[in-house]
Enzyme design. Structure first.
Site, PDB file in Angstrom:
ATOM      1  N   CYS A 116       0.866  -1.181   0.000  1.00  0.00           N
ATOM      2  CA  CYS A 116       0.000   0.000   0.000  1.00  0.00           C
ATOM      3  C   CYS A 116       0.901   1.229   0.000  1.00  0.00           C
ATOM      4  CB  CYS A 116      -0.921  -0.007   1.230  1.00  0.00           C
ATOM      5  SG  CYS A 116      -1.971   1.443   1.357  1.00  0.00           S
ATOM      6  N   GLU A 149       1.788  -4.445  -5.310  1.00  0.00           N
ATOM      7  CA  GLU A 149       0.649  -5.351  -5.172  1.00  0.00           C
ATOM      8  C   GLU A 149      -0.574  -4.751  -5.845  1.00  0.00           C
ATOM      9  OE1 GLU A 149      -1.925  -7.433  -1.539  1.00  0.00           O
ATOM     10  OE2 GLU A 149       0.125  -6.713  -1.192  1.00  0.00           O
TER      11      GLU A 149
END
Length: 546
Positions: free
Chosen positions: A410, A444
């Site tokens: 993140c 990700e």
């Protein structure tokens, strides 16, 4: 056989209704009676059925039978209404009198609207909640969908919506026509894109020129009249094409939000924090974050910018700041150059801080799902220092043991530091850690919209920088990946977007487009080297045994 008395039709004077005479004792006579009385109303038929069911108990119980509503007849009107000899007008008048007197026990009809809560009102002063910025809905309850706030009327929004729909239909029709043409399809597509690019360039050149003083006076008058209750005037700030593009994106985002609201995923007036006071900034939030209910329903939170503790009021925040001893994030400082520092924070050792950081990030990220399970992650927090402390600029998190070699789980740049180069510094720092680990990294998925834009821009700069310094004749994607620590899949997608990857005679070739490299070099010279990561300032080794 003894005669049984029928009491269903008795009046208040003690007389009996001739249609319900007790002389009909056998079934054949009852059938004949039913044929003769074809004018029975629906209520009298139900009464006759009830009276037939009460034949056996009439000798023992002389009380009058119940009416279809469950109540015994209490007046002459209750009996006469069910009589077949009463005229139609009289029965209607008696039904009306029953409704007025409250004797008719009919269930009340529920009226509701499945889409709107009519108790809600738009918070914009002077707005009647009618119309919608998208032009597709009749009502709105938020500032984002208010035509008046955006200096428009409901009719203008509808006209703009029909114009957008017409443009979409024309574009879809054009695409279908091009799909049907098998010959030179790719060439026609490129020519159409070039023509469109020229058209956009020409439209941007035709920007309306208004005298500077007149424009400033108009904006000042609008701001003084409406303050923050209206959107600032956007005309002549940019070209009409770019303004219309912004309006289309705005309407599309609101349309998606309206669909979520109708599906029950978003509710008007629900618990959502609208603003946060963070340091010397007051920030408008973008998305919902799962703060505790007693804090979320306030609509505004007060946060300590150093320990990230959230509070309910300015007074509590002021008292906290007088006692808070934190001036930088917890953890180890692994990078420092000038005023920029990066701290490595272990989610297991500093659980509360990392949870508060995730809750804060969710206010500005749409796809984030990690809030409380922070122990398997490391957080790298970037700060900018001054004489009051280290102020949060942004952060990224990564798994301690990633099976797919993700170097970012993140990533967030705080809104007050966006569009200043800090996002690319965070991305560059994540790839610097991958280089030290001697791994190939990738973020990700899924990426947020802003994150995807930032990564594509970073990959483009990395590839153009590599090609600018490359002096050989043959180049491979594997070599680029090992040199830059960028995943080969990301390299291929970036080369395709730059039209630098071609298929020729059974082989994929990388084209070195000098025009793109020259443009990048010019922008790089103007930008300077202030917002870059210096590998020599990193004091970090890969963690072991975590």
């Amino acid at each position: 056989m003894p005669r049984r008395k029928r009491n269903a039709g008795s009046s208040s004077e003690g007389t009996e209704d001739s249609d319900f005479s007790a002389e009909h004792t056998d079934s054949s006579e009852s059938d004949a009676h039913a044929v003769r009385n074809t004018r029975l109303t629906r209520s009298s038929l139900r009464l006759s059925r009830n009276s037939q069911d009460l034949k056996e108990s009439a000798d023992h119980d002389e009380t009058p039978p119940r009416t279809p509503t469950g109540n015994a007849p209490s007046s002459e009107s209750d009996i006469d209404m069910s009589s077949p000899n009463v005229s139609h007008d009289e029965s209607l008048a008696k039904e009306l009198s029953l409704k007025e007197s409250g004797l008719a026990h009919r269930p009340k009809r529920r009226r509701f609207h499945e889409s709107y809560n009519f108790n809600m009102k738009c918070p914009t002063p002077g707005c009647n909640s009618l119309g919608h910025l998208t032009g597709k809905h009749e009502r709105h309850f938020s500032i984002s969908g208010c035509p008046l706030y955006h200096n428009l009327s409901a009719d203008e929004c509808k006209v703009k919506a029909s114009s957008r729909d017409k443009h979409v239909e024309e574009r879809t029709l054009s695409q279908r026509q091009n799909e049907n043409r098998h010959s030179a399809r790719q060439q026609a597509q490129m020519e159409r894109q070039l023509r469109y690019k020229e058209k956009v360039t020409e439209m941007r050149r035709k920007r309306n020129s208004v005298p500077l003083k007149e424009q400033k006076d108009k904006y000042t008058e609008h701001r003084q009249t409406h303050g923050s209750s209206r959107e600032p005037l956007l005309e002549n700030i940019t070209s009409d094409y770019d303004l219309e593009l912004f309006r289309k994106a705005q309407a599309r985002a609101l349309d998606d939000l309206e669909k979520l609201r109708l599906q029950g995923q978003v509710t008007e007036g629900g618990n959502m924090i609208k603003t946060i006071l963070f340091g010397r900034y007051e920030l408008d939030t973008w998305y919902h974050s799962p703060y505790p209910e007693e804090y979320a329903r306030l609509g505004r939170l007060y946060m300590c910018e150093f320990c990230l503790k959230y509070m309910k009021s300015q007074t509590i925040l002021r008292r906290h700041m007088a006692k808070c001893v934190w001036k930088h994030p917890p953890g180890d400082e692994v990078y420092r150059k000038g005023a920029i520092s990066v701290f490595e924070v272990d989610g297991k050792k500093n659980k509360i801080y990392c949870q508060n950081l995730c809750l804060l990030a969710k206010l500005f990220l749409d796809h984030k799902t990690l809030y409380y399970d922070v122990e398997p992650f490391l957080f790298y927090v970037m700060t900018e220092a001054d004489n009051t402390g280290c102020h949060l600029v942004g952060y990224f998190s990564k798994e301690k043991n990633s099976f797919l070699n993700y170097n970012v789980s993140c990533i967030l740049t705080m809104p007050q530091y966006m569009r200043q180069g800090y996002g690319k510094m965070l991305i560059d720092f994540s790839y610097l850690l991958s280089k030290v680990e001697e791994k190939v990294g990738s973020p990700e998925r899924p990426l947020s919209d802003l994150g995807l834009i930032s990564y594509r821009s970073y990959w483009k700069e990395v590839l153009l920088h590599y090609l600018y310094n490359f002096q050989g004749k043959e180049i491979s994607i594997k070599e680029i990946s090992q040199e830059t620590a960028v995943n080969p899949v990301d390299i291929v997608s970036t080369l395709q977007s730059l039209q630098m990857l071609k298929y020729w005679k059974g082989k994929h070739l990388i084209l070195k487009r000098q025009d793109l490299i020259d443009d990048w070099k010019t922008k790089e010279a103007k930008r300077g080297s202030n917002k870059t990561i210096d590998p020599t300032s990193l004091k970090w080794s890969p963690p072991k045994g975590i």
